[in-house]
Structures are given as structure tokens and as C-alpha cells.
Design an enzyme around this catalytic site. Structure first.
Site, short mmCIF file in Angstrom:
data_model
loop_
_atom_site.label_atom_id
_atom_site.label_comp_id
_atom_site.label_asym_id
_atom_site.label_seq_id
_atom_site.Cartn_x
_atom_site.Cartn_y
_atom_site.Cartn_z
N SER A 124 -107.32 -5.15 -34.49
CA SER A 124 -108.48 -5.16 -35.40
C SER A 124 -109.52 -6.14 -34.91
CB SER A 124 -107.97 -5.61 -36.78
OG SER A 124 -109.04 -5.92 -37.63
N TYR A 148 -102.78 -11.62 -42.42
CA TYR A 148 -102.91 -10.26 -41.85
C TYR A 148 -103.45 -10.35 -40.42
CZ TYR A 148 -105.18 -5.90 -40.61
OH TYR A 148 -105.60 -4.79 -39.91
N LYS A 152 -101.86 -9.54 -36.41
CA LYS A 152 -102.48 -8.73 -35.34
C LYS A 152 -102.56 -9.53 -34.04
CE LYS A 152 -103.08 -4.98 -37.58
NZ LYS A 152 -102.13 -3.90 -37.29
P1 NAD Z 1 -102.53 2.80 -43.82
O1 NAD Z 1 -101.89 1.83 -44.75
O2 NAD Z 1 -103.23 3.97 -44.39
O3 NAD Z 1 -101.43 3.35 -42.78
C1 NAD Z 1 -100.33 2.58 -42.36
C2 NAD Z 1 -99.08 3.46 -42.50
O4 NAD Z 1 -97.95 2.71 -42.07
C3 NAD Z 1 -98.81 3.88 -43.95
O5 NAD Z 1 -98.60 5.27 -44.01
C4 NAD Z 1 -97.55 3.10 -44.32
O6 NAD Z 1 -96.76 3.82 -45.24
C5 NAD Z 1 -96.88 2.90 -42.98
N1 NAD Z 1 -96.02 1.71 -42.88
C6 NAD Z 1 -96.32 0.43 -43.16
N2 NAD Z 1 -95.26 -0.36 -42.94
C7 NAD Z 1 -94.27 0.44 -42.47
C8 NAD Z 1 -92.94 0.22 -42.06
N3 NAD Z 1 -92.37 -1.00 -42.11
N4 NAD Z 1 -92.21 1.25 -41.63
C9 NAD Z 1 -92.73 2.51 -41.59
N5 NAD Z 1 -93.99 2.79 -41.98
C10 NAD Z 1 -94.74 1.76 -42.42
O7 NAD Z 1 -103.48 1.96 -42.86
P2 NAD Z 1 -104.58 2.47 -41.83
O8 NAD Z 1 -105.90 2.14 -42.38
O9 NAD Z 1 -104.29 3.85 -41.40
O10 NAD Z 1 -104.30 1.45 -40.64
C11 NAD Z 1 -103.43 1.76 -39.58
C12 NAD Z 1 -103.28 0.54 -38.70
O11 NAD Z 1 -104.55 0.14 -38.23
C13 NAD Z 1 -102.67 -0.67 -39.40
O12 NAD Z 1 -101.83 -1.35 -38.50
C14 NAD Z 1 -103.87 -1.51 -39.72
O13 NAD Z 1 -103.57 -2.88 -39.81
C15 NAD Z 1 -104.77 -1.22 -38.53
N6 NAD Z 1 -106.18 -1.43 -38.82
C16 NAD Z 1 -106.75 -0.81 -39.90
C17 NAD Z 1 -108.09 -1.02 -40.19
C18 NAD Z 1 -108.72 -0.36 -41.39
O14 NAD Z 1 -109.76 -0.82 -41.82
N7 NAD Z 1 -108.18 0.68 -41.96
C19 NAD Z 1 -108.86 -1.85 -39.38
C20 NAD Z 1 -108.26 -2.45 -38.27
C21 NAD Z 1 -106.92 -2.23 -38.00
C1 UD1 Z 2 -112.14 -6.05 -43.97
C2 UD1 Z 2 -111.02 -7.03 -43.70
C3 UD1 Z 2 -110.78 -7.12 -42.22
C4 UD1 Z 2 -110.52 -5.73 -41.64
C5 UD1 Z 2 -111.74 -4.85 -41.96
C6 UD1 Z 2 -111.62 -3.45 -41.43
C7 UD1 Z 2 -111.33 -8.62 -45.55
C8 UD1 Z 2 -111.71 -10.02 -45.93
N1 UD1 Z 2 -111.41 -8.33 -44.24
O1 UD1 Z 2 -113.28 -6.57 -43.38
O2 UD1 Z 2 -109.66 -7.94 -41.94
O3 UD1 Z 2 -110.33 -5.80 -40.24
O4 UD1 Z 2 -111.87 -4.80 -43.38
O5 UD1 Z 2 -110.94 -2.66 -42.31
O6 UD1 Z 2 -110.93 -7.82 -46.38
N2 UD1 Z 2 -118.68 -5.79 -49.59
C9 UD1 Z 2 -119.44 -5.90 -50.74
N3 UD1 Z 2 -118.91 -5.48 -51.91
C10 UD1 Z 2 -117.65 -4.96 -52.01
C11 UD1 Z 2 -116.88 -4.85 -50.83
C12 UD1 Z 2 -117.42 -5.29 -49.63
O7 UD1 Z 2 -120.57 -6.36 -50.69
O8 UD1 Z 2 -117.21 -4.61 -53.12
C13 UD1 Z 2 -119.27 -6.22 -48.30
C14 UD1 Z 2 -118.51 -7.33 -47.61
O9 UD1 Z 2 -118.96 -8.59 -48.04
C15 UD1 Z 2 -118.82 -7.04 -46.14
C16 UD1 Z 2 -118.96 -5.52 -46.09
O10 UD1 Z 2 -119.21 -5.11 -47.43
O11 UD1 Z 2 -120.05 -7.61 -45.79
C17 UD1 Z 2 -117.71 -4.83 -45.59
O12 UD1 Z 2 -116.59 -5.26 -46.35
P1 UD1 Z 2 -115.14 -4.61 -46.17
O13 UD1 Z 2 -115.24 -3.13 -46.27
O14 UD1 Z 2 -114.22 -5.30 -47.13
O15 UD1 Z 2 -114.74 -4.93 -44.67
P2 UD1 Z 2 -114.72 -6.36 -43.89
O16 UD1 Z 2 -115.01 -7.48 -44.80
O17 UD1 Z 2 -115.56 -6.20 -42.68
#
Ligand code: NAD
Ligand code: UD1
Length: 334
Positions: A124, A148, A152
Site C-alpha cells: 500500500s 496496519y 505492510k
Molecule cells: P478486502 O477485505 O475486500 O479483501 C481481503 C480478503 O481477504 C477478504 O475477502 C477477506 O475475507 C480475506 N482474508 C482476510 N484475512 C484472511 C485470512 N486470515 N485467511 C483467509 N482470507 C482472509 O480488501 P481489499 O480492499 O480487496 O484489499 C486486498 C489487499 O490489498 C489487502 O491486503 C489490503 O490490505 C491491500 N490494500 C487495499 C487497499 C484498499 O484501499 N482497498 C489499499 C492498499 C492495499
Molecule cells: C486510507 C487509509 C490508508 C490506505 C488508503 C487506501 C486511513 C487513515 N488511511 O487512506 O492506510 O492505504 O485508505 O485504501 O484510513 N475524507 C473525508 N471525509 C470522509 C472520508 C475521507 O474528507 O468521510 C478524506 C480524507 O481526509 C482523505 C481523502 O478523503 O483526504 C481520502 O480518504 P480515505 O478514502 O479514507 O483514504 P486515505 O486517507 O487516503
């Protein structure tokens, strides 16, 4: 040979399964549904017209993980499974360290036993902490501000150490920026439980009347309109990035790190306006205090992904807003 997708029922995982199947890959999916639902698997089958094996297994269960490797010929693992709620990770650090770190160690042990040494890991942009400047390149300094993020960064290091110990380990670290949007069918997308923390799910719940208004967290940041700037990326673009990463991992050795973002930063108010325009809706908002831990601006320099993976985001902000809302509408119908 198959691609094993851990966390394949989740938001990014489900979209990636669709793109992998559409590009002709064989997949095996593992998930424990702690943050997803079994129905997603049928949606993936419906969207692609293809079948795949699924294991309801927790990564914390070594016997369950072993069975997946024993019963399948796995070539490479895309490792999405993990917990991702920043706020919850501050409240429950042990849960996050155990699930994300121990789960990955158990996965890697099984990989090693079965001589599977290629992994694509979901990292991330959070590993860049508060960047000294934007856009962010892959070689920027790394730091984290919550458990979290620490999981990572630790996992990046653990996977890198595997390669140091045994150069046959082929490690791809994908640093995602802010994934939003959904498949254009509206069949799969992101549906967080309770009140959302992230911006786009929150806006969608304001749009459908579940929440009265958006709180814009701060309008005094050093950004063009004072609100926080992020690199929002369509989840389908992100999914395609994984297909490219798998293809490239077959040719490249070592540890390879890529930013997956668009390279464009949008402010909170830009997103509100784009959502209103794309969906012909009004999003009431108020300016609220800054959210603790937020940074002013975060967006990628995605040049390396373009040059090495041949990948570039295709979707713009209007499509991201349209598809997020379309998914929300389809959820109501079901
Ligand atoms: P998500 O929660 O929708 O998907 C994660 C999946 O992993 C879920 O289906 C959950 O049931 C499964 N899971 C969690 N722990 C498990 C375990 N111990 N055993 C088996 N399954 C398990 O999340 P996502 O948004 O699809 O994110 C996927 C990955 O990308 C995650 O590692 C997350 O940290 C990373 N990531 C997400 C974002 C984002 O904003 N969505 C940003 C950066 C990184
Ligand atoms: C969040 C996570 C970050 C993760 C990223 C991608 C936090 C503190 N950080 O980041 O670890 O990698 O998502 O999924 O949660 N905002 C508002 N009002 C709201 C919600 C958000 O103004 O109700 C603003 C926030 O201040 C920010 C932007 O929208 O400026 C994006 O917020 P968000 O979607 O939560 O993502 P990140 O903060 O970038």
C-alpha cells in the site's frame, strides 16, 4: 499450473480473479470470508463464464493451507488476504499483526515446502508515510503511522529477506494508491460493513440517503483547494495491473516494486464534484476538522509500472464515480 489468489473473494481480489480468468489464466481461490461473502464467487463465474476451485480456508490454519498446495499445481501466489481497516488496527494491533504477519508466514512456509517461490503481494502507499514531496517514486523513504501500515512494511521486508536467503524467491510488491470504482456490470464491488471510513463508500451512502452529509476532513491543507489530495484508481485498472505483474514475474528475477496509481491527485472536493456530475446527484457536505493521521497529499509516479509492466491506468475519475454508484444501485436491487 495455476495462480493461487488468497483473499480472492474480497474487493480487489474478486476483480483480479475476473481479469485473470479473462486473460486465460487458471486460478485457485482461497478466502475465509472474514470480510467478504461466498456469493462473490458465483458472480466471478457469471462474469467470466469460467469455473475455478475455491477453498474456504483461513491462512492461520496451516493444515488448510497445506491442503491447497498439496491438491493443486500452483505456479505463483497473488496474496491479497489481510485485514485493512486502519482505525481498527490501532484498537486491535495483535489481531492485525497475527492475521497479516502470521498468516503470511504460514503461506510462505507452505509455498517453500511445495517449491512455489513466486509471490505478488498487496502492499500500500501507506508504506510511504507522510511523503516529503509528491508524486511518490518507489525509492522514496518508508515509514508507517499505524499497525496496519506496519504489517505492510514488515511483510515487504520479510518477503525481501526470503529473496536474500534464496534468490529463487521472486517477489513483486505492488503498492496500491486509493482503489475505488467497481466492475461495470455492478455485480462485484466494495460493500463495507457499518459506517464507511473511506471517502468513496461514504459518498455513496450520502447519495443513497443512508447518511445525511459528507464531512470533509479539513480545508486548510497546503493543497490547491485546501482539502486532502489522493490518487484514486479504478479497481479494474488495479486488477489488470496484477495480470501484468504475474506475466512479468515469469520473466524477471528478484524483488520488484511498483506503484499502482494513476499519477493524478484529486482533492476531496474534486471527488464530490466529479461524483455529482457523473451521477447527476447532489452530495451535501460540511467542512469538518482534520482527521487524525491524515496527510495532505499522496499520489504516485507510476512511470516504473508503465515502463516495466507495460501497464497504465485507463479509467478516469468520472468512470470511477459512475461505477462506484452503479454498484451501490445494483446492491439495492438484489
Ligand atoms: P478486502 O477485505 O475486500 O479483501 C481481503 C480478503 O481477504 C477478504 O475477502 C477477506 O475475507 C480475506 N482474508 C482476510 N484475512 C484472511 C485470512 N486470515 N485467511 C483467509 N482470507 C482472509 O480488501 P481489499 O480492499 O480487496 O484489499 C486486498 C489487499 O490489498 C489487502 O491486503 C489490503 O490490505 C491491500 N490494500 C487495499 C487497499 C484498499 O484501499 N482497498 C489499499 C492498499 C492495499
Ligand atoms: C486510507 C487509509 C490508508 C490506505 C488508503 C487506501 C486511513 C487513515 N488511511 O487512506 O492506510 O492505504 O485508505 O485504501 O484510513 N475524507 C473525508 N471525509 C470522509 C472520508 C475521507 O474528507 O468521510 C478524506 C480524507 O481526509 C482523505 C481523502 O478523503 O483526504 C481520502 O480518504 P480515505 O478514502 O479514507 O483514504 P486515505 O486517507 O487516503
Amino acid at each position: 499450473m495455476s495462480v493461487l489468489v488468497t483473499g480472492g473473494a474480497g474487493f480487489i481480489g474478486s476483480h483480479t480473479c475476473v481479469e485473470l480468468l479473462n486473460s486465460g489464466e487458471e486460478i485457485v481461490v482461497l478466502d475465509n470470508f472474514c470480510n467478504s461473502k461466498p456469493e462473490v464467487l458465483d458472480k466471478i463465474r457469471q462474469l467470466t463464464g469460467k469455473d475455478f476451485k475455491f477453498y474456504e480456508v483461513d491462512l492461520l490454519d496451516p493444515d488448510g493451507v497445506e491442503k491447497v498446495f498439496a491438491e493443486n499445481d500452483i505456479e505463483i501466489v497473488i496474496h491479497f488476504a489481510g485485514l485493512k481497516a486502519v482505525g481498527e488496527s490501532v484498537q486491535k494491533p495483535l489481531k492485525y499483526y497475527h492475521n497479516n504477519i502470521t498468516g503470511t508466514l504460514i503461506l510462505c512456509e507452505a509455498m517453500k515446502r511445495h517449491n512455489v517461490k513466486k509471490i505478488v503481494f498487496s502492499s500500500s502507499a501507506t508504506v510511504y508515510g507522510n511523503p516529503h514531496t509528491v508524486p511518490i517514486k518507489e525509492d522514496f523513504p518508508l515509514s508507517t503511522t499505524n499497525p496496519y501500515g506496519s504489517t505492510k512494511l514488515m511483510l515487504e521486508r520479510i518477503l525481501t529477506d526470503l529473496n536474500v536467503a534464496d534468490p529463487e524467491w521472486n517477489v513483486t510488491l505492488l503498492r496500491y494508491f486509493n482503489p475505488i470504482g467497481a466492475h461495470k456490470s455492478g455485480l462485484i464491488g466494495e460493500n463495507p460493513n457499518g459506517i464507511p471510513n473511506n471517502l468513496m463508500p461514504y459518498i455513496c451512502q450520502v447519495a443513497n440517503g443512508t447518511l445525511p452529509r459528507l464531512n470533509v476532513f479539513g480545508d486548510d491543507y497546503p493543497t490547491p483547494d485546501g482539502t486532502g489530495v489522493r490518487d484514486y484508481i479504478h479497481v479494474v485498472d488495479l486488477a489488470v495491473g496484477h495480470v501484468k505483474a504475474v506475466e512479468r514475474a515469469r520473466e524477471l528475477d528478484g524483488v520488484n516494486i511498483y506503484n499502482l496509481g494513476t499519477g493524478t491527485g484529486y482533492s476531496v472536493l474534486d471527488i464530490v464534484k466529479a461524483f455529482e456530475k457523473a451521477n447527476n446527484l447532489k452530495i451535501p457536505y460540511v467542512i469538518a476538522p482534520r482527521r487524525a493521521g491524515d496527510i495532505p497529499a499522496c499520489y504516485a509516479d507510476p512511470t516504473k509500472a508503465k515502463e516495466v509492466l507495460g501497464w497504465e491506468a485507463q479509467y478516469g475519475i468520472e468512470e470511477m464515480c459512475r461505477d462506484s454508484w452503479n454498484y451501490m444501485l445494483k446492491q439495492k436491487e438484489n
